[in-house]
Design a protein around this motif. Structure first.
Motif, PDB file in Angstrom:
ATOM      1  N   THR A 282     -30.534  14.550 -54.653  1.00  0.00           N
ATOM      2  CA  THR A 282     -30.454  13.141 -54.287  1.00  0.00           C
ATOM      3  C   THR A 282     -30.284  12.996 -52.772  1.00  0.00           C
ATOM      4  O   THR A 282     -29.419  13.606 -52.184  1.00  0.00           O
ATOM      5  N   VAL A 283     -31.158  12.176 -52.214  1.00  0.00           N
ATOM      6  CA  VAL A 283     -31.062  11.928 -50.782  1.00  0.00           C
ATOM      7  C   VAL A 283     -29.813  11.095 -50.543  1.00  0.00           C
ATOM      8  O   VAL A 283     -29.609  10.083 -51.205  1.00  0.00           O
ATOM      9  N   PRO A 284     -28.953  11.505 -49.642  1.00  0.00           N
ATOM     10  CA  PRO A 284     -27.775  10.687 -49.396  1.00  0.00           C
ATOM     11  C   PRO A 284     -28.198   9.297 -48.935  1.00  0.00           C
ATOM     12  O   PRO A 284     -28.954   9.145 -47.976  1.00  0.00           O
ATOM     13  N   GLU A 285     -27.734   8.314 -49.646  1.00  0.00           N
ATOM     14  CA  GLU A 285     -28.140   6.943 -49.356  1.00  0.00           C
ATOM     15  C   GLU A 285     -27.418   6.427 -48.123  1.00  0.00           C
ATOM     16  O   GLU A 285     -26.267   6.710 -47.900  1.00  0.00           O
ATOM     17  N   LYS A 286     -28.153   5.666 -47.331  1.00  0.00           N
ATOM     18  CA  LYS A 286     -27.514   5.036 -46.166  1.00  0.00           C
ATOM     19  C   LYS A 286     -26.919   3.719 -46.642  1.00  0.00           C
ATOM     20  O   LYS A 286     -27.562   2.957 -47.336  1.00  0.00           O
ATOM     21  N   PHE A 287     -25.667   3.496 -46.313  1.00  0.00           N
ATOM     22  CA  PHE A 287     -25.026   2.258 -46.758  1.00  0.00           C
ATOM     23  C   PHE A 287     -25.231   1.157 -45.729  1.00  0.00           C
ATOM     24  O   PHE A 287     -24.949   1.339 -44.556  1.00  0.00           O
ATOM     25  N   GLY A 288     -25.718   0.041 -46.190  1.00  0.00           N
ATOM     26  CA  GLY A 288     -25.937  -1.078 -45.295  1.00  0.00           C
ATOM     27  C   GLY A 288     -27.189  -0.892 -44.461  1.00  0.00           C
ATOM     28  O   GLY A 288     -28.000  -0.009 -44.728  1.00  0.00           O
ATOM     29  N   ALA A 289     -27.348  -1.717 -43.441  1.00  0.00           N
ATOM     30  CA  ALA A 289     -28.594  -1.724 -42.686  1.00  0.00           C
ATOM     31  C   ALA A 289     -28.348  -1.624 -41.188  1.00  0.00           C
ATOM     32  O   ALA A 289     -27.512  -2.341 -40.636  1.00  0.00           O
ATOM     33  N   GLY A 356     -35.995   5.691 -30.719  1.00  0.00           N
ATOM     34  CA  GLY A 356     -34.640   5.617 -30.178  1.00  0.00           C
ATOM     35  C   GLY A 356     -34.053   4.221 -30.191  1.00  0.00           C
ATOM     36  O   GLY A 356     -33.063   3.946 -29.524  1.00  0.00           O
ATOM     37  N   LYS A 357     -34.697   3.330 -30.923  1.00  0.00           N
ATOM     38  CA  LYS A 357     -34.176   1.961 -30.970  1.00  0.00           C
ATOM     39  C   LYS A 357     -33.894   1.579 -32.408  1.00  0.00           C
ATOM     40  O   LYS A 357     -34.386   2.186 -33.347  1.00  0.00           O
ATOM     41  N   GLN A 358     -33.124   0.553 -32.591  1.00  0.00           N
ATOM     42  CA  GLN A 358     -32.927  -0.010 -33.927  1.00  0.00           C
ATOM     43  C   GLN A 358     -32.533  -1.468 -33.820  1.00  0.00           C
ATOM     44  O   GLN A 358     -32.291  -1.972 -32.721  1.00  0.00           O
ATOM     45  N   LEU A 359     -32.490  -2.120 -34.964  1.00  0.00           N
ATOM     46  CA  LEU A 359     -32.162  -3.547 -34.971  1.00  0.00           C
ATOM     47  C   LEU A 359     -30.734  -3.762 -34.469  1.00  0.00           C
ATOM     48  O   LEU A 359     -30.458  -4.656 -33.676  1.00  0.00           O
ATOM     49  N   LEU A 360     -29.833  -2.894 -34.936  1.00  0.00           N
ATOM     50  CA  LEU A 360     -28.441  -2.992 -34.533  1.00  0.00           C
ATOM     51  C   LEU A 360     -28.310  -2.514 -33.089  1.00  0.00           C
ATOM     52  O   LEU A 360     -28.911  -1.509 -32.709  1.00  0.00           O
ATOM     53  N   ASN A 361     -27.546  -3.202 -32.315  1.00  0.00           N
ATOM     54  CA  ASN A 361     -27.283  -2.901 -30.902  1.00  0.00           C
ATOM     55  C   ASN A 361     -28.441  -3.237 -29.985  1.00  0.00           C
ATOM     56  O   ASN A 361     -28.265  -3.906 -28.996  1.00  0.00           O
ATOM     57  N   ASP A 362     -29.659  -2.747 -30.294  1.00  0.00           N
ATOM     58  CA  ASP A 362     -30.765  -3.048 -29.395  1.00  0.00           C
ATOM     59  C   ASP A 362     -31.204  -4.505 -29.515  1.00  0.00           C
ATOM     60  O   ASP A 362     -31.757  -5.077 -28.576  1.00  0.00           O
ATOM     61  N   TYR A 363     -31.006  -5.087 -30.661  1.00  0.00           N
ATOM     62  CA  TYR A 363     -31.370  -6.495 -30.844  1.00  0.00           C
ATOM     63  C   TYR A 363     -30.143  -7.349 -31.175  1.00  0.00           C
ATOM     64  O   TYR A 363     -29.910  -8.380 -30.587  1.00  0.00           O
ATOM     65  N   ILE A 364     -29.406  -6.902 -32.178  1.00  0.00           N
ATOM     66  CA  ILE A 364     -28.263  -7.690 -32.655  1.00  0.00           C
ATOM     67  C   ILE A 364     -26.972  -6.937 -32.348  1.00  0.00           C
ATOM     68  O   ILE A 364     -26.845  -5.755 -32.694  1.00  0.00           O
ATOM     69  N   SER A 365     -26.051  -7.611 -31.714  1.00  0.00           N
ATOM     70  CA  SER A 365     -24.816  -6.922 -31.330  1.00  0.00           C
ATOM     71  C   SER A 365     -23.750  -7.085 -32.407  1.00  0.00           C
ATOM     72  O   SER A 365     -23.747  -8.069 -33.146  1.00  0.00           O
ATOM     73  N   PRO A 366     -22.827  -6.110 -32.501  1.00  0.00           N
ATOM     74  CA  PRO A 366     -21.730  -6.244 -33.455  1.00  0.00           C
ATOM     75  C   PRO A 366     -20.935  -7.528 -33.231  1.00  0.00           C
ATOM     76  O   PRO A 366     -20.460  -8.139 -34.177  1.00  0.00           O
ATOM     77  N   ILE A 391     -28.619 -10.658 -44.174  1.00  0.00           N
ATOM     78  CA  ILE A 391     -28.879  -9.636 -43.155  1.00  0.00           C
ATOM     79  C   ILE A 391     -27.588  -9.318 -42.399  1.00  0.00           C
ATOM     80  O   ILE A 391     -27.256  -8.151 -42.167  1.00  0.00           O
ATOM     81  N   ILE A 392     -26.838 -10.370 -42.079  1.00  0.00           N
ATOM     82  CA  ILE A 392     -25.571 -10.166 -41.383  1.00  0.00           C
ATOM     83  C   ILE A 392     -24.660  -9.264 -42.221  1.00  0.00           C
ATOM     84  O   ILE A 392     -24.061  -8.312 -41.727  1.00  0.00           O
ATOM     85  N   MET A 393     -24.603  -9.537 -43.531  1.00  0.00           N
ATOM     86  CA  MET A 393     -23.722  -8.752 -44.396  1.00  0.00           C
ATOM     87  C   MET A 393     -24.178  -7.300 -44.505  1.00  0.00           C
ATOM     88  O   MET A 393     -23.369  -6.385 -44.467  1.00  0.00           O
ATOM     89  N   ASP A 394     -25.490  -7.098 -44.636  1.00  0.00           N
ATOM     90  CA  ASP A 394     -25.966  -5.721 -44.740  1.00  0.00           C
ATOM     91  C   ASP A 394     -25.660  -4.935 -43.466  1.00  0.00           C
ATOM     92  O   ASP A 394     -25.378  -3.739 -43.513  1.00  0.00           O
ATOM     93  N   MET A 395     -25.711  -5.611 -42.342  1.00  0.00           N
ATOM     94  CA  MET A 395     -25.422  -4.905 -41.092  1.00  0.00           C
ATOM     95  C   MET A 395     -23.931  -4.648 -40.926  1.00  0.00           C
ATOM     96  O   MET A 395     -23.524  -3.623 -40.387  1.00  0.00           O
ATOM     97  N   ARG A 396     -23.111  -5.573 -41.425  1.00  0.00           N
ATOM     98  CA  ARG A 396     -21.673  -5.310 -41.415  1.00  0.00           C
ATOM     99  C   ARG A 396     -21.353  -4.092 -42.282  1.00  0.00           C
ATOM    100  O   ARG A 396     -20.506  -3.275 -41.958  1.00  0.00           O
ATOM    101  N   ARG A 397     -22.028  -4.025 -43.399  1.00  0.00           N
ATOM    102  CA  ARG A 397     -21.791  -2.880 -44.290  1.00  0.00           C
ATOM    103  C   ARG A 397     -22.093  -1.574 -43.571  1.00  0.00           C
ATOM    104  O   ARG A 397     -21.365  -0.599 -43.695  1.00  0.00           O
ATOM    105  N   TYR A 398     -23.158  -1.574 -42.806  1.00  0.00           N
ATOM    106  CA  TYR A 398     -23.491  -0.366 -42.064  1.00  0.00           C
ATOM    107  C   TYR A 398     -22.388  -0.055 -41.062  1.00  0.00           C
ATOM    108  O   TYR A 398     -21.907   1.073 -40.974  1.00  0.00           O
TER     109      TYR A 398
END
Ligand code: SF4
Ligand code: SF4
Lengths: 438, 259
Positions: A282-289, A356-366, A391-398
């Protein structure tokens, strides 16, 4: 030589539609980068929502002025497409106003008259929209995220519509035989005198030119959609159909977590057990987004559907009190990043190469994410049922489950829940004390 | 005050009509405890056979879930579900819209299926069954405005039961500009209650309090312990404690009925 215009027309049509289809396929591919989520249940209810909200514009009228103007433009758009059908047939077969003979002067006149009146109403509505966007100080059009392209995009669409509507009216005004028939020209008859000083040949040339620019303009507009917030005229339909039907307060229970929690709570489970021989790795699942591919396809469809109207943001308590969060920006960022990922895939022969980029940090800040009260005002407000909160919740989960990056006070709160069964530091044995106080 | 626990009931071989889920705020927060007591007084008056979990109750996990900690949430949920199912609970009532939402919507797919009521719904039912009467003279004519809790209103579309109860008090109910589905959050949801707000130019609860004050109320009615805290703080911030009270609907009913 005689068939040159027809051939040119056919070519323009093929190129225009071909390019459009190509982009739509890209759109599908990008949306399918998202995770699967089942939205095929309760079909009648979904259909009803789509008819009510997308077709019936029921949520638009919560703001009466823009809602009313929007309905004019929308009805105008739908109906004038019938006219485009005639243009296409005429263009391909070298006929002229084919429906006129077909439907008879009376009915045809009625139809075109309706189009002319609508075109005029659309022109007026679009002008008011332009004034609202550019002259009236309406807060939601002035936010930070509306600088640059989003602002120009909004205006471009309005210019397009102004030009297309004008062309349609001029085309009718300079169509001598049509004017002579004297039916279906309630508006254009007043434009005809403008051309009185021209020779019949010149008038004919103007008619042909506007005819051509009109149809070419429509083809260009069609292809502009993909690059624009105007894509909502197509996507509002699937978007409302696939929207969440559960109560808004019901957040998803992550199944991957359920499995792990069950294992943790099962006293018989051996935490050090090796996976059984032959059991699927099983591939370890990534939690959140943290990036767009961690979101589900409905969330990605949401991003493409967003019309950047800002109704969500203008209802958001965090935004209203000056915090960084804007649910509209969450949607715009998601789309921008998704487009970037799509281009990356195209450039790398069909596979995504780490940039080297992602939605978190590069686009949306904590900071934006932590400002949300999960109040659902944005979800309620969106005229096309977009759900920025998910989307906000999934990113918080991450942030919390993968990065342990919650604000310190929240970490304390969570420790308290873990140790005392309450977000505060009280002893669980004191939980019934309230009954005997006073 | 007589507040039976499920364990007591079980020992006597009894199954109460309904479980009162008190929630963390209702158990520990000084202000919210008053709401719990007011609600119990009403239950007693209406002769409702109820029980609480007492020390066996634990956080529903709502705050953990909205903070993004799905692990902690599900652990809490499974523990609570084990207890609830152990007592064969069928019906739950709570004064906390967050617990209400979580128990009602998020527990079922983890194995906890119950009929869940917000206390305003439950009281409304008691009235229509003729088991409870509200005296409409004590608070007669007072100007009251109601702040919709997000997790009761938008999240679960419960808008009418709190309003129906308020109207029965004989008071003058006025609506804020933003109400029902367009109501503004008090600022506590999504685990914000437990941390400082991000920087901005105002606190959300102050903005909401200002909206409430525009209706010139004597009482701001709430249906959520967190909203209650937020609005109370807002009133203090605006230095209006002398003129405006913040009260849960259960407290208002208890007061009206002289309990
Ligand atoms: S749910 Fe979050 S983003 Fe949406 S309106 Fe409420 S605070 Fe703003
Ligand atoms: S999410 Fe909805 S309300 Fe917000 S800007 Fe996009 S379309 Fe408008």
């Amino acid at each position: 030589m005689q068939y040159l215009p027809n051939m040119f027309f056919a070519l323009a049509l093929i190129v225009g539609i071909g390019f459009f289809v190509m982009n739509i396929r890209k759109l599908f591919r990008n949306i399918k980068l998202g995770k699967d989520v089942n939205r095929t249940d309760k079909k009648p209810e979904r259909l009803k929502n789509m008819i009510k909200i997308a077709l019936g514009q029921s949520k638009m009228v919560r703001r009466p002025l823009s809602g009313f103007l929007h309905i004019i433009v929308y009805v105008g758009f739908v109906i004038i497409n019938i006219e485009v059908l005639e243009i296409i047939i005429d263009g391909l077969f070298g006929t002229h106003r084919i429906f006129q003979g077909f439907l008879g002067d009376g009915f045809y006149g009625f139809l075109i008259a309706t189009f002319e009146i609508l075109a005029t109403l659309v022109f007026v509505a679009v002008t008011v929209f332009w004034l609202r966007r550019n002259i009236a100080n309406i807060k939601r059009f002035l936010s930070k995220e509306m600088k640059g392209w989003p602002k120009n995009d909004g205006n471009n669409i309005l210019y397009f519509e102004m030009v297309l509507m004008s062309l349609f009216l001029i085309m009718n005004a300079t169509d001598i035989s049509f004017q002579q028939a004297g039916v279906g020209n309630p508006i254009s008859q007043f434009l005809t005198p403008l051309f009185n000083s021209f020779s019949p040949e010149a008038i004919h040339t103007i008619e042909r030119t506007t005819w051509w620019i009109h149809i070419l303009g429509i083809l260009v507009f069609l292809n502009y959609l993909y690059y624009s917030k105007h894509l909502h005229i197509l996507l509002a339909f699937p978007n409302t159909y696939f929207a969440n039907l559960n109560p808004k307060g019901q957040f998803t229970n992550l199944e991957s977590v359920t499995n792990e929690v069950k294992l943790m709570m099962d006293p018989d489970a051996d935490p050090y057990a090796m996976p059984e021989e032959g059991a699927e790795e099983t591939v370890p699942e990534k939690f959140g987004a943290s990036d767009v591919a961690d979101l589900n396809w409905v969330q990605l469809l949401n991003a493409y559907t967003c019309t950047e109207c800002g109704r969500c943001t203008s209802a958001c308590p965090a935004n209203l009190t000056g915090k960084e969060l804007s649910p509209r920006k969450i949607m715009m960022d998601t789309r921008d990043r998704l487009e970037e990922v799509g281009k990356n895939i195209d450039a790398n022969g069909g596979t995504f190469k780490d940039d080297g980029k992602q939605l978190l940090n590069d686009y949306i800040s904590p900071e934006e994410l932590w400002a949300c009260t999960s109040c659902n005002a944005c979800v309620e407000e969106c005229p096309v049922n977009i759900d920025p909160l998910s989307i906000i919740m999934d990113m918080r989960r991450y942030l919390v489950m993968e990065e342990s990056a919650a604000p310190q006070e929240l970490n304390m709160m969570m420790t308290n829940i873990e140790n005392n069964g309450a977000p505060w530091q009280y002893n669980q044995q004191d939980r019934l004390n309230w009954a005997n106080e006073e | 005050m007589n507040v039976p626990t499920m364990a007591d009931m079980m020992a006597q071989g009894k199954q109460p009509e309904v479980l009162f889920w008190v929630g963390a705020a209702g158990s520990y927060d000084d202000r919210a405890k008053k709401i719990s007591r007011a609600f119990v007084k009403i239950l007693h008056q209406a002769n409702v056979d109820f029980a609480v979990l007492g020390t066996e109750e634990s956080s529903t996990g709502d705050a953990a879930k909205r903070a993004g900690n799905e692990f902690l949430f599900q652990m809490q949920a499974m523990m609570n579900i084990e207890v609830l199912n152990g007592y064969e609970v069928k019906k739950i009532v709570t004064c906390d819209p967050h617990s209400f939402n979580t128990l009602k919507n998020e527990y079922p797919s983890l194995g906890g299926k119950y009929e869940v009521f917000h206390h305003t719904q439950f009281l409304q039912n008691l009235i229509s069954e003729g088991r409870l009467k509200i005296d409409n003279t004590t608070l007669k004519g007072k100007r009251v405005t109601f702040h919709d809790p997000c997790y009761l209103g938008r999240a679960n579309e419960v808008y009418e039961s709190p309003r129906n109860l308020i109207k029965r008090l004989g008071v003058n109910l006025t609506e804020m500009k933003r109400n029902k589905s367009t109501a503004l959050c008090c600022g506590a949801g999504g685990a914000q209650m437990f941390k400082d707000a991000e920087k901005g130019d105002k606190e959300i609860n102050v903005l909401r309090t200002e909206e409430a004050l525009e209706t010139k109320p004597q009482i701001i009615a709430t249906g959520c312990p967190y909203c209650n805290t937020m609005m109370t703080d807002g009133i203090k911030f605006k230095e209006k404690e002398a003129e405006v009270l913040v009260k849960d609907i259960a407290e208002l009913i208890a007061e009206a009925n002289n309990l």
